[in-house]
Design a protein around this motif. Structure first.
Motif, PDB file in Angstrom:
ATOM      1  N   ARG A  92       0.558  -1.227   0.177  1.00  0.00           N
ATOM      2  CA  ARG A  92      -0.191   0.276   0.438  1.00  0.00           C
ATOM      3  C   ARG A  92       0.455   0.756   0.105  1.00  0.00           C
ATOM      4  NH1 ARG A  92      -3.671   1.515   4.890  1.00  0.00           N
ATOM      5  NH2 ARG A  92      -1.991   1.340   5.799  1.00  0.00           N
ATOM      6  N   ARG A  93       2.046   0.869   0.850  1.00  0.00           N
ATOM      7  CA  ARG A  93       2.652   2.642   1.480  1.00  0.00           C
ATOM      8  C   ARG A  93       3.227   2.408  -0.083  1.00  0.00           C
ATOM      9  NH1 ARG A  93       8.302   3.834   2.757  1.00  0.00           N
ATOM     10  NH2 ARG A  93       8.418   6.100   3.579  1.00  0.00           N
ATOM     11  N   ASP A  94       3.778   1.489  -1.137  1.00  0.00           N
ATOM     12  CA  ASP A  94       4.442   1.443  -2.540  1.00  0.00           C
ATOM     13  C   ASP A  94       3.543   2.271  -3.430  1.00  0.00           C
ATOM     14  OD1 ASP A  94       6.903   0.538  -1.467  1.00  0.00           O
ATOM     15  OD2 ASP A  94       6.346  -1.683  -2.474  1.00  0.00           O
ATOM     16  N   TYR A  95       2.318   2.116  -3.140  1.00  0.00           N
ATOM     17  CA  TYR A  95       1.136   2.423  -4.437  1.00  0.00           C
ATOM     18  C   TYR A  95       1.442   4.557  -4.036  1.00  0.00           C
ATOM     19  CZ  TYR A  95      -3.242   4.097  -6.548  1.00  0.00           C
ATOM     20  OH  TYR A  95      -3.702   4.862  -6.969  1.00  0.00           O
ATOM     21  N   VAL A  96       1.722   4.203  -2.675  1.00  0.00           N
ATOM     22  CA  VAL A  96       1.278   6.269  -2.340  1.00  0.00           C
ATOM     23  C   VAL A  96       2.611   6.682  -2.412  1.00  0.00           C
ATOM     24  CG1 VAL A  96       0.694   7.085   0.071  1.00  0.00           C
ATOM     25  CG2 VAL A  96      -0.488   5.282  -0.196  1.00  0.00           C
ATOM     26  N   LEU A  97       3.297   6.523  -2.958  1.00  0.00           N
ATOM     27  CA  LEU A  97       4.514   6.816  -2.858  1.00  0.00           C
ATOM     28  C   LEU A  97       4.890   6.881  -4.308  1.00  0.00           C
ATOM     29  CD1 LEU A  97       6.942   5.000  -0.456  1.00  0.00           C
ATOM     30  CD2 LEU A  97       6.103   7.511  -0.308  1.00  0.00           C
ATOM     31  N   ALA A  98       4.743   6.134  -4.955  1.00  0.00           N
ATOM     32  CA  ALA A  98       4.449   6.189  -6.620  1.00  0.00           C
ATOM     33  C   ALA A  98       3.182   7.323  -6.894  1.00  0.00           C
ATOM     34  CB  ALA A  98       3.957   4.442  -7.117  1.00  0.00           C
ATOM     35  N   ARG A  99       2.520   7.839  -6.466  1.00  0.00           N
ATOM     36  CA  ARG A  99       1.151   8.689  -7.327  1.00  0.00           C
ATOM     37  C   ARG A  99       1.860   9.625  -6.582  1.00  0.00           C
ATOM     38  NH1 ARG A  99      -1.616   8.916 -10.234  1.00  0.00           N
ATOM     39  NH2 ARG A  99      -3.692   9.425  -9.117  1.00  0.00           N
ATOM     40  N   ARG A 100       2.344  10.245  -5.317  1.00  0.00           N
ATOM     41  CA  ARG A 100       2.921  10.821  -5.087  1.00  0.00           C
ATOM     42  C   ARG A 100       3.602  12.304  -6.272  1.00  0.00           C
ATOM     43  NH1 ARG A 100       0.416  14.916  -2.564  1.00  0.00           N
ATOM     44  NH2 ARG A 100       2.400  16.046  -0.958  1.00  0.00           N
ATOM     45  N   ALA A 101       4.871  10.486  -6.403  1.00  0.00           N
ATOM     46  CA  ALA A 101       5.896  10.974  -6.982  1.00  0.00           C
ATOM     47  C   ALA A 101       5.234  11.069  -8.477  1.00  0.00           C
ATOM     48  CB  ALA A 101       6.700   9.724  -7.130  1.00  0.00           C
ATOM     49  N   GLU A 102       3.796  10.653  -9.110  1.00  0.00           N
ATOM     50  CA  GLU A 102       3.146  11.453 -10.039  1.00  0.00           C
ATOM     51  C   GLU A 102       2.300  12.575  -9.888  1.00  0.00           C
ATOM     52  OE1 GLU A 102       0.326   8.316 -10.705  1.00  0.00           O
ATOM     53  OE2 GLU A 102       2.050   6.767 -11.683  1.00  0.00           O
ATOM     54  N   LYS A 103       2.408  13.539  -8.281  1.00  0.00           N
ATOM     55  CA  LYS A 103       2.097  14.557  -7.633  1.00  0.00           C
ATOM     56  C   LYS A 103       0.520  14.907  -8.155  1.00  0.00           C
ATOM     57  CE  LYS A 103       5.809  16.591  -8.865  1.00  0.00           C
ATOM     58  NZ  LYS A 103       6.984  16.387  -7.383  1.00  0.00           N
ATOM     59  N   ALA A 104       0.155  13.288  -6.924  1.00  0.00           N
ATOM     60  CA  ALA A 104      -1.196  13.065  -7.214  1.00  0.00           C
ATOM     61  C   ALA A 104      -1.698  13.292  -5.486  1.00  0.00           C
ATOM     62  CB  ALA A 104      -2.059  11.452  -7.102  1.00  0.00           C
ATOM     63  N   THR A 105      -2.620  14.489  -5.676  1.00  0.00           N
ATOM     64  CA  THR A 105      -2.951  14.821  -4.055  1.00  0.00           C
ATOM     65  C   THR A 105      -3.569  13.499  -2.949  1.00  0.00           C
ATOM     66  OG1 THR A 105      -5.792  15.612  -4.309  1.00  0.00           O
ATOM     67  CG2 THR A 105      -3.804  17.613  -5.266  1.00  0.00           C
ATOM     68  N   ARG A 106      -3.132  13.782  -1.173  1.00  0.00           N
ATOM     69  CA  ARG A 106      -2.867  13.192  -0.762  1.00  0.00           C
ATOM     70  C   ARG A 106      -5.229  13.139  -0.781  1.00  0.00           C
ATOM     71  NH1 ARG A 106       0.764  16.208   2.550  1.00  0.00           N
ATOM     72  NH2 ARG A 106       2.357  14.736   2.668  1.00  0.00           N
ATOM     73  N   LYS A 107      -5.223  13.794  -0.951  1.00  0.00           N
ATOM     74  CA  LYS A 107      -6.499  13.812  -1.033  1.00  0.00           C
ATOM     75  C   LYS A 107      -7.434  12.733  -1.348  1.00  0.00           C
ATOM     76  CE  LYS A 107     -11.007  15.906  -1.537  1.00  0.00           C
ATOM     77  NZ  LYS A 107     -12.096  16.929  -1.994  1.00  0.00           N
ATOM     78  N   THR A 108      -6.749  13.323  -3.735  1.00  0.00           N
ATOM     79  CA  THR A 108      -6.993  12.273  -4.912  1.00  0.00           C
ATOM     80  C   THR A 108      -7.220  10.673  -4.002  1.00  0.00           C
ATOM     81  OG1 THR A 108      -6.815  13.501  -6.717  1.00  0.00           O
ATOM     82  CG2 THR A 108      -5.905  11.190  -7.193  1.00  0.00           C
ATOM     83  N   ILE A 109      -5.623  10.752  -3.421  1.00  0.00           N
ATOM     84  CA  ILE A 109      -4.907   8.816  -3.542  1.00  0.00           C
ATOM     85  C   ILE A 109      -5.851   8.798  -2.297  1.00  0.00           C
ATOM     86  CG2 ILE A 109      -2.999   8.004  -2.192  1.00  0.00           C
ATOM     87  CD1 ILE A 109      -1.125   9.779  -3.064  1.00  0.00           C
ATOM     88  N   ALA A 110      -6.427   9.243  -0.931  1.00  0.00           N
ATOM     89  CA  ALA A 110      -7.342   8.931  -0.009  1.00  0.00           C
ATOM     90  C   ALA A 110      -8.856   8.310  -0.871  1.00  0.00           C
ATOM     91  CB  ALA A 110      -7.596  10.284   0.855  1.00  0.00           C
ATOM     92  N   GLU A 111      -8.673   8.740  -1.578  1.00  0.00           N
ATOM     93  CA  GLU A 111     -10.476   8.896  -2.292  1.00  0.00           C
ATOM     94  C   GLU A 111     -10.050   7.130  -2.824  1.00  0.00           C
ATOM     95  OE1 GLU A 111     -11.461  12.120  -4.625  1.00  0.00           O
ATOM     96  OE2 GLU A 111     -12.388  13.678  -2.912  1.00  0.00           O
ATOM     97  N   GLU A 112      -9.052   7.065  -3.686  1.00  0.00           N
ATOM     98  CA  GLU A 112      -8.829   6.083  -4.417  1.00  0.00           C
ATOM     99  C   GLU A 112      -8.136   5.200  -4.142  1.00  0.00           C
ATOM    100  OE1 GLU A 112      -6.044   8.219  -8.168  1.00  0.00           O
ATOM    101  OE2 GLU A 112      -5.162   7.126  -6.674  1.00  0.00           O
ATOM    102  N   ILE A 113      -8.204   4.421  -2.349  1.00  0.00           N
ATOM    103  CA  ILE A 113      -8.004   3.572  -1.650  1.00  0.00           C
ATOM    104  C   ILE A 113      -8.855   3.791  -0.088  1.00  0.00           C
ATOM    105  CG2 ILE A 113      -5.421   3.712  -2.657  1.00  0.00           C
ATOM    106  CD1 ILE A 113      -4.518   4.386   0.654  1.00  0.00           C
TER     107      ILE A 113
END
Length: 117
Positions: free
Chosen positions: A53-74
């Protein structure tokens, strides 16, 4: 709980079904033995799941996804995404307070803590 048919829900439902079956075992000794086996293996499995799960979050943050967007995704809160990103787990009771305008895991100059640049 969110609809388990969305985003990998079938696999999640199988895990929940297996846990229900474990609890429903009629023979108390066999149930206790099976639970012991599960509990013996569970910590390592949970660590692996958290790492994935952390790998996914870090990859999405590297893509400049916001925490809010990632939160909704997971399916978690943005503050949980921040905790995952920073490598925190648990209740946070052992974490020190963060200063105004600072994020957990940063130094006074705003850089990452832990000696890494």
């Amino acid at each position: 709980m969110a609809d388990l048919e969305d985003d990998g829900g079938e696999e999640v439902q199988r895990v929940f079904d297996a846990l229900k079956a474990l609890k429903a075992m009629e023979d108390p000794q066999a149930r206790a033995h099976a639970i012991s086996e599960f509990l013996r293996e569970q910590p390592g499995e949970l660590q692996e799941l958290k790492a994935l799960r952390r790998d996914y979050v870090l990859a999405r943050r590297a893509e400049k996804a916001t925490r809010k967007t990632i939160a909704e995704e997971i399916g978690v809160s943005p503050s949980t995404v921040q905790d995952i990103e920073l490598g925190y787990s648990g209740s946070g009771r052992t974490r020190g307070p963060i200063g105004k305008g600072k994020q957990r895991g940063t130094t006074d100059d705003g850089g990452p803590s832990g000696g890494k640049a």
